[in-house]
Write a protein that holds these residues in place. Structure first.
Motif, PDB file in Angstrom:
ATOM      1  N   THR A  39       0.837  -1.199   0.000  1.00  0.00           N
ATOM      2  CA  THR A  39       0.000   0.000   0.000  1.00  0.00           C
ATOM      3  C   THR A  39       0.872   1.248   0.000  1.00  0.00           C
ATOM      4  O   THR A  39       0.597   2.213  -0.722  1.00  0.00           O
ATOM      5  CB  THR A  39      -0.925   0.001   1.233  1.00  0.00           C
ATOM      6  N   ALA A  40       1.934   1.231   0.771  1.00  0.00           N
ATOM      7  CA  ALA A  40       2.847   2.370   0.821  1.00  0.00           C
ATOM      8  C   ALA A  40       3.519   2.560  -0.534  1.00  0.00           C
ATOM      9  O   ALA A  40       3.657   3.684  -1.024  1.00  0.00           O
ATOM     10  CB  ALA A  40       3.888   2.171   1.915  1.00  0.00           C
ATOM     11  N   LYS A  41       3.898   1.451  -1.168  1.00  0.00           N
ATOM     12  CA  LYS A  41       4.520   1.544  -2.489  1.00  0.00           C
ATOM     13  C   LYS A  41       3.533   2.097  -3.513  1.00  0.00           C
ATOM     14  O   LYS A  41       3.894   2.924  -4.358  1.00  0.00           O
ATOM     15  CB  LYS A  41       5.043   0.182  -2.947  1.00  0.00           C
ATOM     16  N   GLU A  42       2.284   1.649  -3.416  1.00  0.00           N
ATOM     17  CA  GLU A  42       1.262   2.155  -4.339  1.00  0.00           C
ATOM     18  C   GLU A  42       1.032   3.656  -4.122  1.00  0.00           C
ATOM     19  O   GLU A  42       0.933   4.426  -5.077  1.00  0.00           O
ATOM     20  CB  GLU A  42      -0.046   1.388  -4.163  1.00  0.00           C
ATOM     21  N   SER A  43       0.964   4.051  -2.852  1.00  0.00           N
ATOM     22  CA  SER A  43       0.767   5.478  -2.578  1.00  0.00           C
ATOM     23  C   SER A  43       1.985   6.293  -3.020  1.00  0.00           C
ATOM     24  O   SER A  43       1.843   7.401  -3.542  1.00  0.00           O
ATOM     25  CB  SER A  43       0.466   5.717  -1.099  1.00  0.00           C
ATOM     26  N   LEU A  44       3.184   5.722  -2.831  1.00  0.00           N
ATOM     27  CA  LEU A  44       4.386   6.405  -3.317  1.00  0.00           C
ATOM     28  C   LEU A  44       4.371   6.519  -4.838  1.00  0.00           C
ATOM     29  O   LEU A  44       4.756   7.550  -5.407  1.00  0.00           O
ATOM     30  CB  LEU A  44       5.648   5.670  -2.855  1.00  0.00           C
ATOM     31  N   ALA A  45       3.914   5.452  -5.506  1.00  0.00           N
ATOM     32  CA  ALA A  45       3.838   5.495  -6.969  1.00  0.00           C
ATOM     33  C   ALA A  45       2.827   6.545  -7.411  1.00  0.00           C
ATOM     34  O   ALA A  45       3.082   7.303  -8.360  1.00  0.00           O
ATOM     35  CB  ALA A  45       3.461   4.119  -7.517  1.00  0.00           C
ATOM     36  N   GLN A  46       1.682   6.605  -6.729  1.00  0.00           N
ATOM     37  CA  GLN A  46       0.679   7.616  -7.069  1.00  0.00           C
ATOM     38  C   GLN A  46       1.215   9.023  -6.811  1.00  0.00           C
ATOM     39  O   GLN A  46       1.030   9.925  -7.616  1.00  0.00           O
ATOM     40  CB  GLN A  46      -0.598   7.382  -6.266  1.00  0.00           C
ATOM     41  N   THR A  47       1.888   9.181  -5.680  1.00  0.00           N
ATOM     42  CA  THR A  47       2.465  10.480  -5.348  1.00  0.00           C
ATOM     43  C   THR A  47       3.521  10.883  -6.372  1.00  0.00           C
ATOM     44  O   THR A  47       3.539  12.026  -6.846  1.00  0.00           O
ATOM     45  CB  THR A  47       3.085  10.454  -3.943  1.00  0.00           C
ATOM     46  N   SER A  48       4.365   9.920  -6.743  1.00  0.00           N
ATOM     47  CA  SER A  48       5.410  10.240  -7.725  1.00  0.00           C
ATOM     48  C   SER A  48       4.800  10.549  -9.084  1.00  0.00           C
ATOM     49  O   SER A  48       5.263  11.445  -9.786  1.00  0.00           O
ATOM     50  CB  SER A  48       6.425   9.105  -7.832  1.00  0.00           C
ATOM     51  N   SER A  49       3.736   9.829  -9.467  1.00  0.00           N
ATOM     52  CA  SER A  49       3.090  10.141 -10.747  1.00  0.00           C
ATOM     53  C   SER A  49       2.409  11.512 -10.685  1.00  0.00           C
ATOM     54  O   SER A  49       2.449  12.270 -11.660  1.00  0.00           O
ATOM     55  CB  SER A  49       2.086   9.057 -11.139  1.00  0.00           C
TER      56      SER A  49
END
Length: 141
Positions: A39-49
């Protein structure tokens, strides 16, 4: 010694069971940690995008500003060229105006001289007419 050995084995077995239970608990919690990491990786990916999109937008806005600046610079160059052309034309007109002023003052002086000459010629003519009239009308004077 046998009793020590049995108690040691029991204690060892109890410790192994306790360690296994702890490892199981950690593995189950580790699954939650894995989910949390995912979940943290997904949120980081969303944040980075989102940040990437924001940077792309900023880049587009900067590109538009650069284009507007180029257009403004081109407009300034064109207006500067127009102003310089107008300045050169005014300089040439200034020379023409100076020449016109000189000619006008020269013609004003000539006009004054012509008026003076006409007045003197008229005075001479009148004096001549008076002289002729005097001689004809009053010959004895």
């Amino acid at each position: 010694m046998l009793s020590n050995q049995t108690s040691w084995r029991k204690a060892n077995l109890t410790c192994k069971i306790a360690i296994d239970n702890l490892e199981k608990a950690e593995l189950l919690q580790g699954g939650d940690l894995f989910r949390q990491r995912k979940t943290a990786k997904e949120s980081l990916a969303q944040t980075s995008s989102a940040i990437t999109e924001s940077l792309m937008g900023i880049s587009r806005m900067m590109s538009q500003q650069v284009q507007q600046s180029e257009e403004a610079m081109q407009t300034l160059v064109n207006s500067s060229r127009t102003i310089l052309d107008a300045n050169e034309e005014f300089k040439s007109m200034s020379g023409t105006i100076q020449l016109g002023r000189k000619l006008i003052t020269k013609y004003n002086r000539r006009e004054l001289t012509d008026k003076l000459l006409i007045f003197l010629a008229l005075a001479l003519f009148l004096a001549t007419v008076l002289y002729i009239l005097k001689k004809r009308l009053f010959p004895f004077l």
